[in-house]
Design an enzyme around this catalytic site. Sequence first.
Site, PDB file in Angstrom:
ATOM      1  N   SER A 137     -46.044 -27.246 -10.724  1.00 36.15           N
ATOM      2  CA  SER A 137     -45.838 -29.009 -10.126  1.00 36.15           C
ATOM      3  C   SER A 137     -44.870 -29.750 -10.833  1.00 36.15           C
ATOM      4  CB  SER A 137     -47.375 -29.079 -10.630  1.00 36.15           C
ATOM      5  OG  SER A 137     -47.511 -29.076 -13.148  1.00 36.15           O
ATOM      6  N   HIS A 164     -50.702 -20.520 -11.118  1.00 34.18           N
ATOM      7  CA  HIS A 164     -50.458 -22.173 -12.351  1.00 34.18           C
ATOM      8  C   HIS A 164     -51.920 -22.697 -12.812  1.00 34.18           C
ATOM      9  CE1 HIS A 164     -48.058 -25.418 -14.013  1.00 34.18           C
ATOM     10  NE2 HIS A 164     -47.790 -25.599 -12.733  1.00 34.18           N
ATOM     11  N   HIS A 218     -46.977 -15.580 -21.560  1.00 37.04           N
ATOM     12  CA  HIS A 218     -46.310 -16.571 -20.802  1.00 37.04           C
ATOM     13  C   HIS A 218     -45.469 -16.628 -20.295  1.00 37.04           C
ATOM     14  CE1 HIS A 218     -45.462 -20.810 -20.445  1.00 37.04           C
ATOM     15  NE2 HIS A 218     -46.325 -21.580 -20.501  1.00 37.04           N
ATOM     16  N   ARG A 249     -51.278 -25.923 -27.869  1.00 44.30           N
ATOM     17  CA  ARG A 249     -52.644 -26.167 -26.515  1.00 44.30           C
ATOM     18  C   ARG A 249     -53.052 -25.416 -27.058  1.00 44.30           C
ATOM     19  NH1 ARG A 249     -48.876 -26.232 -21.027  1.00 44.30           N
ATOM     20  NH2 ARG A 249     -48.751 -24.567 -21.720  1.00 44.30           N
ATOM     21  N   ASP A 261     -54.924 -21.187 -20.896  1.00 42.53           N
ATOM     22  CA  ASP A 261     -55.518 -21.745 -20.193  1.00 42.53           C
ATOM     23  C   ASP A 261     -56.532 -20.678 -20.620  1.00 42.53           C
ATOM     24  OD1 ASP A 261     -54.913 -22.956 -18.077  1.00 42.53           O
ATOM     25  OD2 ASP A 261     -53.504 -21.591 -17.510  1.00 42.53           O
TER      26      ASP A 261
END
Length: 440
Positions: A242, A272, A318, A327, A373
């Site tokens: 993005s 993504h 990742h 995160r 996620d």
Amino acid sequence: MILHEKISAQLPAWRERIKALSKEHADVVVDKVTVGQIAGGMRDIKSLLTDVSYVDSSEGIRFRGLSIPEVLKRLPKARGTKIPLVGGLYYLLMVGEVPTMEEAMAVEDEWDKRAEIPDYVYKMLKTMPKDAHPMILLNLAVMSLERNSVFSKRYREGMKKDEYWEPALEDSLDLTAKIPVIAAFIYRYKYFGEKKKPIYRVKLDYGANFARMMKVADKKGYAELARLYFILHSDHESGNVSAHATHLVGSSLSDIYFAYSAGLSGLAGPLHGLANQECLGWLLDVHKKFGGVPSRDDLYKFAWDTLHSGKVIPGYGHAVLRVPDPRFTAQMEFAKARFPDDDLVRLADMVFDVVPTVLKEQGKAKNPAPNVDAISGTLQHYYGVREFDFYTVLFGVGRALGVTANYVWSRALGMPIERPKSLTTKMLEDVVAKAIQPGG
Ligand code: HAX
């Protein structure tokens, strides 16, 4: 306007640094490129320039040099809240300094002034078929706002290159002010059939406004989550799809509406932004199959079954990180502090205990640890936002903050149009043949 003032004051020094690098040291070699990297999605080739954020493989993201725990600790917070104001994060990304409360509020005030959405945007959204994906609706709304781009207007009028960043900043503030309103409208309209425009209240901050416009049952808690979610998803260097799509399109001097729209299209991909909904789906599958939180052994077997069926375990692994994503950690701490007994939180915590072991035993994933996620959908689910296909829209709201900060700085520093060189397969084979021949 404070962001204009602060960026303007720093520009001469930044421009000198970029000029020195590109004019005096242009031939210094930074990296080599292997055949594997060309065939493998340009992984890890050091070829992008940004000062907004940096991902360290052993530490995770740093926004303007600050780690996630530092960001959460040091940015100003509204009275009675524990998660920083999103306006303060935007100031940090744009200016590169930790803002005072007044500076963070100055950004929030800018958003207050710019959050109104023209009626034609709502009308246009209402003409779309009911089954249109919410990312399509968001993207259409963004594109329909392009006619208000100050950058494109000033470009047509012949503005000087040195001035590009100023209307880019105007557009970025307009866009970031409007996106949460559009996202909340899409949510209420698509899933609840509500046609009324959401109202952005000047007395509330970005996160609280979003929670109110979404009409999530527990508004107070959800405002905190909205702040956390948007901050954590704002930026992740400039090589992810993005961010890079936005940067690439912006490099042709398309305005931020076009550029961010390209970024959103990339975010809609399963590898993504869509991964968070897949991860929550996996957790719910486990929950359903065992009628609750399973035993550690049952979860271990279920994880292996997923791998044996040829699927990946979503939320783990990742491309860059080699440790648990900070995160993920921040969101897990948020959940454990507020609703530790929630079944899905307990399950996500058990998955964190079990899945890295399974992935290590399988020996394929370079990083068996959780990414962002692995938990973000679980938090939304707790607050009642259970429409999975909306999660990428939430990601898009947060991501707008980072890509617009990058866009403004790219124009400010006169970044040129991107144009990497292609080779044909035959050319690559010839390079290989030459390299492997004796004495090659
Ligand atoms: N489960 C099973 N296998 C995995 C895995 C996982 N969670 N993560 C990696 N692997 C496998 C890969 O599929 C690859 O297998 P092959 O050699 O058979 O192709 C091997 O391990 C090596 O992969 P890698 O180098 O460690 O990882 P990549 O850089 O290729 O891919 C991904 C990174 C995030 C795409 C990958 O780890 C993955 O598919 N994870 C699950 C999906 C997911 O969580 N995606 C969200 C990522 C966060 C993000 O950017 N969100 O926007």
